[in-house]
Design a protein around this motif. Structure first.
Motif, PDB file in Angstrom:
ATOM      1  N   ASP A  83       0.834  -1.206   0.000  1.00  0.00           N
ATOM      2  CA  ASP A  83       0.000   0.000   0.000  1.00  0.00           C
ATOM      3  C   ASP A  83       0.870   1.257   0.000  1.00  0.00           C
ATOM      4  N   ALA A  84       1.930   1.254   0.801  1.00  0.00           N
ATOM      5  CA  ALA A  84       2.834   2.412   0.845  1.00  0.00           C
ATOM      6  C   ALA A  84       3.518   2.594  -0.504  1.00  0.00           C
ATOM      7  N   TYR A  85       3.937   1.520  -1.138  1.00  0.00           N
ATOM      8  CA  TYR A  85       4.590   1.590  -2.447  1.00  0.00           C
ATOM      9  C   TYR A  85       3.615   2.146  -3.488  1.00  0.00           C
ATOM     10  N   LEU A  86       2.369   1.634  -3.471  1.00  0.00           N
ATOM     11  CA  LEU A  86       1.367   2.129  -4.422  1.00  0.00           C
ATOM     12  C   LEU A  86       1.082   3.614  -4.201  1.00  0.00           C
ATOM     13  N   GLU A  87       1.052   4.025  -2.959  1.00  0.00           N
ATOM     14  CA  GLU A  87       0.824   5.447  -2.669  1.00  0.00           C
ATOM     15  C   GLU A  87       1.978   6.285  -3.208  1.00  0.00           C
ATOM     16  N   ARG A  88       3.203   5.807  -3.034  1.00  0.00           N
ATOM     17  CA  ARG A  88       4.357   6.542  -3.581  1.00  0.00           C
ATOM     18  C   ARG A  88       4.276   6.592  -5.101  1.00  0.00           C
ATOM     19  N   LEU A  89       3.862   5.487  -5.737  1.00  0.00           N
ATOM     20  CA  LEU A  89       3.710   5.488  -7.202  1.00  0.00           C
ATOM     21  C   LEU A  89       2.643   6.494  -7.645  1.00  0.00           C
ATOM     22  N   ARG A  90       1.523   6.536  -6.942  1.00  0.00           N
ATOM     23  CA  ARG A  90       0.458   7.500  -7.283  1.00  0.00           C
ATOM     24  C   ARG A  90       0.962   8.933  -7.132  1.00  0.00           C
ATOM     25  N   SER A  91       1.694   9.152  -6.062  1.00  0.00           N
ATOM     26  CA  SER A  91       2.224  10.486  -5.814  1.00  0.00           C
ATOM     27  C   SER A  91       3.200  10.873  -6.918  1.00  0.00           C
ATOM     28  N   CYS A  92       4.087   9.956  -7.264  1.00  0.00           N
ATOM     29  CA  CYS A  92       5.041  10.233  -8.352  1.00  0.00           C
ATOM     30  C   CYS A  92       4.308  10.466  -9.663  1.00  0.00           C
ATOM     31  N   LYS A  93       3.291   9.668  -9.900  1.00  0.00           N
ATOM     32  CA  LYS A  93       2.508   9.818 -11.131  1.00  0.00           C
ATOM     33  C   LYS A  93       1.865  11.203 -11.166  1.00  0.00           C
ATOM     34  N   GLU A  94       1.279  11.624 -10.059  1.00  0.00           N
ATOM     35  CA  GLU A  94       0.652  12.942  -9.990  1.00  0.00           C
ATOM     36  C   GLU A  94       1.684  14.034 -10.232  1.00  0.00           C
ATOM     37  N   GLU A  95       2.843  13.901  -9.586  1.00  0.00           N
ATOM     38  CA  GLU A  95       3.892  14.906  -9.763  1.00  0.00           C
ATOM     39  C   GLU A  95       4.341  14.959 -11.214  1.00  0.00           C
ATOM     40  N   ARG A  96       4.570  13.807 -11.806  1.00  0.00           N
ATOM     41  CA  ARG A  96       5.009  13.766 -13.215  1.00  0.00           C
ATOM     42  C   ARG A  96       3.925  14.314 -14.138  1.00  0.00           C
ATOM     43  N   LEU A  97       2.690  13.944 -13.841  1.00  0.00           N
ATOM     44  CA  LEU A  97       1.590  14.424 -14.670  1.00  0.00           C
ATOM     45  C   LEU A  97       1.484  15.950 -14.583  1.00  0.00           C
ATOM     46  N   ASP A  98       1.600  16.469 -13.369  1.00  0.00           N
ATOM     47  CA  ASP A  98       1.571  17.924 -13.203  1.00  0.00           C
ATOM     48  C   ASP A  98       2.729  18.572 -13.963  1.00  0.00           C
ATOM     49  N   GLU A  99       3.896  17.957 -13.824  1.00  0.00           N
ATOM     50  CA  GLU A  99       5.083  18.497 -14.506  1.00  0.00           C
ATOM     51  C   GLU A  99       4.910  18.446 -16.017  1.00  0.00           C
ATOM     52  N   LEU A 100       4.384  17.327 -16.537  1.00  0.00           N
ATOM     53  CA  LEU A 100       4.168  17.200 -17.979  1.00  0.00           C
ATOM     54  C   LEU A 100       3.108  18.179 -18.482  1.00  0.00           C
ATOM     55  N   LEU A 101       2.050  18.352 -17.694  1.00  0.00           N
ATOM     56  CA  LEU A 101       1.009  19.306 -18.080  1.00  0.00           C
ATOM     57  C   LEU A 101       1.568  20.728 -18.114  1.00  0.00           C
ATOM     58  N   THR A 102       2.390  21.056 -17.138  1.00  0.00           N
ATOM     59  CA  THR A 102       2.996  22.385 -17.104  1.00  0.00           C
ATOM     60  C   THR A 102       3.873  22.578 -18.337  1.00  0.00           C
ATOM     61  N   ARG A 103       4.676  21.591 -18.672  1.00  0.00           N
ATOM     62  CA  ARG A 103       5.547  21.699 -19.858  1.00  0.00           C
ATOM     63  C   ARG A 103       4.721  21.825 -21.134  1.00  0.00           C
ATOM     64  N   LEU A 104       3.624  21.008 -21.196  1.00  0.00           N
ATOM     65  CA  LEU A 104       2.775  21.042 -22.373  1.00  0.00           C
ATOM     66  C   LEU A 104       2.118  22.424 -22.534  1.00  0.00           C
ATOM     67  N   VAL A 105       1.627  22.939 -21.436  1.00  0.00           N
ATOM     68  CA  VAL A 105       0.996  24.271 -21.491  1.00  0.00           C
ATOM     69  C   VAL A 105       2.020  25.306 -21.922  1.00  0.00           C
ATOM     70  N   LYS A 106       3.234  25.238 -21.410  1.00  0.00           N
ATOM     71  CA  LYS A 106       4.267  26.200 -21.797  1.00  0.00           C
ATOM     72  C   LYS A 106       4.595  26.077 -23.277  1.00  0.00           C
ATOM     73  N   LYS A 107       4.618  24.834 -23.781  1.00  0.00           N
ATOM     74  CA  LYS A 107       4.907  24.669 -25.204  1.00  0.00           C
ATOM     75  C   LYS A 107       3.762  25.185 -26.047  1.00  0.00           C
ATOM     76  N   VAL A 108       2.556  24.944 -25.584  1.00  0.00           N
ATOM     77  CA  VAL A 108       1.386  25.373 -26.365  1.00  0.00           C
ATOM     78  C   VAL A 108       1.286  26.895 -26.387  1.00  0.00           C
ATOM     79  N   ILE A 109       1.485  27.534 -25.274  1.00  0.00           N
ATOM     80  CA  ILE A 109       1.357  28.985 -25.238  1.00  0.00           C
ATOM     81  C   ILE A 109       2.683  29.673 -25.554  1.00  0.00           C
ATOM     82  N   GLY A 110       3.715  28.923 -25.679  1.00  0.00           N
ATOM     83  CA  GLY A 110       4.989  29.478 -26.108  1.00  0.00           C
ATOM     84  C   GLY A 110       5.782  30.125 -25.031  1.00  0.00           C
ATOM     85  N   ARG A 111       5.691  29.758 -23.881  1.00  0.00           N
ATOM     86  CA  ARG A 111       6.486  30.395 -22.829  1.00  0.00           C
ATOM     87  C   ARG A 111       7.514  29.504 -22.341  1.00  0.00           C
TER      88      ARG A 111
END
Length: 113
Positions: A85-113
């Motif tokens: 359960d602790a491992y799965l929680e860490r994976l979910r947390s990492c996934k959320e962090e990566r997803l947030d990071e990827l979304l931020t990068r995608l938005v920056k690429k789309v809007i050009g910043r």
């Protein structure tokens, strides 16, 4: 004729003694067989009683060991479940962090910043 009667009487007495001894021997053999059968039956009953008691002791000992092993296995399973359960929680947390990071990068690429 009297001479013959004496040996005949002695012979009859000897035969009667032999027959009596034979009957006594048969009675002794029969009594010995009866005693042997009783001893055998008693020994078989004692063996059954002892086997039953030993089986009960073995069952009790095995049951105690099985319970100990089951308790240890359940404890280990709970520990593994907690670690998973602790491992799965860490994976979910990492996934959320990566997803947030990827979304931020995608938005920056789309809007050009």
């Amino acid at each position: 004729m009297k001479d013959r009667e004496v040996p005949m009487a002695a012979m009859n007495t000897a035969i009667a003694q032999i027959v009596q001894a034979d009957q006594l021997a048969r009675q002794n053999v029969t009594a010995a067989r009866d005693d042997a059968a009783k001893i055998r039956a008693d020994a078989q009953q004692q063996a059954k009683t002892l086997a039953t008691a030993q089986k009960a002791n073995l069952t009790e000992a095995v049951s105690g060991e099985v319970q100990s092993i089951l308790a240890e296995a359940q404890s280990r399973a709970q520990q593994i479940r907690s670690e998973t359960d602790a491992y799965l929680e860490r994976l979910r947390s990492c996934k959320e962090e990566r997803l947030d990071e990827l979304l931020t990068r995608l938005v920056k690429k789309v809007i050009g910043r």
